[in-house]
Design an enzyme around this catalytic site. Sequence first.
Site, PDB file in Angstrom:
ATOM      1  N   GLN A   1       0.832  -1.223   0.000  1.00  0.00           N
ATOM      2  CA  GLN A   1       0.000   0.000   0.000  1.00  0.00           C
ATOM      3  C   GLN A   1       0.861   1.265   0.000  1.00  0.00           C
ATOM      4  O   GLN A   1       0.571   2.217  -0.722  1.00  0.00           O
ATOM      5  CB  GLN A   1      -0.882   0.020   1.247  1.00  0.00           C
ATOM      6  CG  GLN A   1      -1.834  -1.145   1.370  1.00  0.00           C
ATOM      7  CD  GLN A   1      -3.160  -0.862   0.691  1.00  0.00           C
ATOM      8  OE1 GLN A   1      -3.195  -0.348  -0.427  1.00  0.00           O
ATOM      9  NE2 GLN A   1      -4.249  -1.193   1.350  1.00  0.00           N
TER      10      GLN A   1
ATOM     11  N   ASP B   1       8.952  -6.148  -5.436  1.00  0.00           N
ATOM     12  CA  ASP B   1       8.164  -6.772  -4.361  1.00  0.00           C
ATOM     13  C   ASP B   1       8.463  -8.260  -4.331  1.00  0.00           C
ATOM     14  O   ASP B   1       8.837  -8.842  -5.363  1.00  0.00           O
ATOM     15  CB  ASP B   1       6.664  -6.550  -4.576  1.00  0.00           C
ATOM     16  CG  ASP B   1       5.890  -6.720  -3.287  1.00  0.00           C
ATOM     17  OD1 ASP B   1       5.819  -5.747  -2.503  1.00  0.00           O
ATOM     18  OD2 ASP B   1       5.397  -7.837  -3.019  1.00  0.00           O
TER      19      ASP B   1
ATOM     20  N   THR C   1      10.170   0.889   7.236  1.00  0.00           N
ATOM     21  CA  THR C   1       9.814  -0.372   7.906  1.00  0.00           C
ATOM     22  C   THR C   1       9.920  -0.237   9.436  1.00  0.00           C
ATOM     23  O   THR C   1      10.843   0.395   9.950  1.00  0.00           O
ATOM     24  CB  THR C   1      10.765  -1.479   7.394  1.00  0.00           C
ATOM     25  OG1 THR C   1      10.657  -1.536   5.965  1.00  0.00           O
ATOM     26  CG2 THR C   1      10.435  -2.829   7.988  1.00  0.00           C
ATOM     27  N   ASN C   2       9.003  -0.865  10.130  1.00  0.00           N
ATOM     28  CA  ASN C   2       8.961  -0.812  11.604  1.00  0.00           C
ATOM     29  C   ASN C   2       9.596  -2.030  12.269  1.00  0.00           C
ATOM     30  O   ASN C   2       9.650  -3.093  11.647  1.00  0.00           O
ATOM     31  CB  ASN C   2       7.492  -0.717  12.061  1.00  0.00           C
ATOM     32  CG  ASN C   2       7.020   0.707  12.115  1.00  0.00           C
ATOM     33  OD1 ASN C   2       7.737   1.599  12.539  1.00  0.00           O
ATOM     34  ND2 ASN C   2       5.782   0.926  11.673  1.00  0.00           N
TER      35      ASN C   2
ATOM     36  N   HIS D   1       9.971   6.613  16.970  1.00  0.00           N
ATOM     37  CA  HIS D   1       8.627   6.443  16.393  1.00  0.00           C
ATOM     38  C   HIS D   1       7.895   5.360  17.188  1.00  0.00           C
ATOM     39  O   HIS D   1       7.575   4.295  16.695  1.00  0.00           O
ATOM     40  CB  HIS D   1       8.767   6.053  14.918  1.00  0.00           C
ATOM     41  CG  HIS D   1       7.476   5.913  14.188  1.00  0.00           C
ATOM     42  ND1 HIS D   1       6.513   6.888  14.162  1.00  0.00           N
ATOM     43  CD2 HIS D   1       6.990   4.899  13.419  1.00  0.00           C
ATOM     44  CE1 HIS D   1       5.498   6.476  13.421  1.00  0.00           C
ATOM     45  NE2 HIS D   1       5.753   5.273  12.969  1.00  0.00           N
TER      46      HIS D   1
END
Length: 322
Positions: A13, A34, A122-123, A178
């Site tokens: 997304q 991807d 990216t987390n 974050h």
Amino acid sequence: MARAKIALIGSGQIGGTLALLAGLKELGDIVMTDIIEGVAKGKALDLAQTAAVEGYNAKLSGAGPENYAAIAGADVCIVTAGVPRKPGMSRDDLLGINLKVMEQVGAAIKQHAPNAFVICITNPLDAMVWALRKFTGLPANKVVGMAGVLDSARFSCFLAEAAGVSIEDVRALTLGGHGDDMVPLVRYSTIGGVPLPDCVKLGFFSQEQLDAMIKRTRGGGGEIVALLGTGSAFYAPAASAISMAESYLRDKKRMLPCAAHLDGEYGIKDTYVGVSAIIGAGGIEKIVELALDENEKAMFDKSVASVQSLIDACKKISPALA
Ligand code: LMR
């Protein structure tokens, strides 16, 4: 002049929105990748056809799984690869799985795009950008994390709504990691140039309302995760990363809050955390160390300590990082 090349590593997304915004702003040609067969190629084709309606000049292409050679020579790499959280999870729960992704992506950037300006989304963000920098071996001023622009945007949005003023006149600033202990800085946030404590005195909103907006900003990502049910926010994260890419590619020298590598600033060594930084053609050209009062410094230090415990966890999982 040759067009810049923007590589999007991850075409979910956020990746799709990044490609659309980069196209609309004509930042350069866009390569999407991807791990799921067909996703990058399908979105690139769809967006190439969108160009015929919107009239943007950008070449869009998609690469299949494992085809990292497609990012060769990229000027900017934006990394969204990895897993988003689900309702009930914290960003930190993603550390183990996304660290492995950062290792693969970092090796690919090192091999194919060693001159790129790299923006990580990216987390858990601050720890992932720290690890990604190590895996790429790139200079610290060329690897940065997108979070501060997003967190500040959320704070701005709530402030504008509560004060009943245009978002154009709100400048909010959020530093720190974050995570839930990020640090919205009310003294450095303004509406029409008026610092927030004075906005309270002027009756724009009460102190209680301001406190509630700070709390909501801290939980801003989780609020959207809970609403969406599957996946996390993507429009504002993409817009935030594009503002950073644009500042780099067009040498705008914007001063933006972002996760940057600290090497002594604020008394902190070898840690990525949200600070104000100037982004221009040289990457992170300057970290602007703000004067924090006692309370702000205590919040900032707490947030840094949370990030550092995640970095320590990365070092334990991946000996290459120790
Ligand atoms: C966000 O803040 O929207 C992202 O970090 C995604 C998340 O999981 O909250």
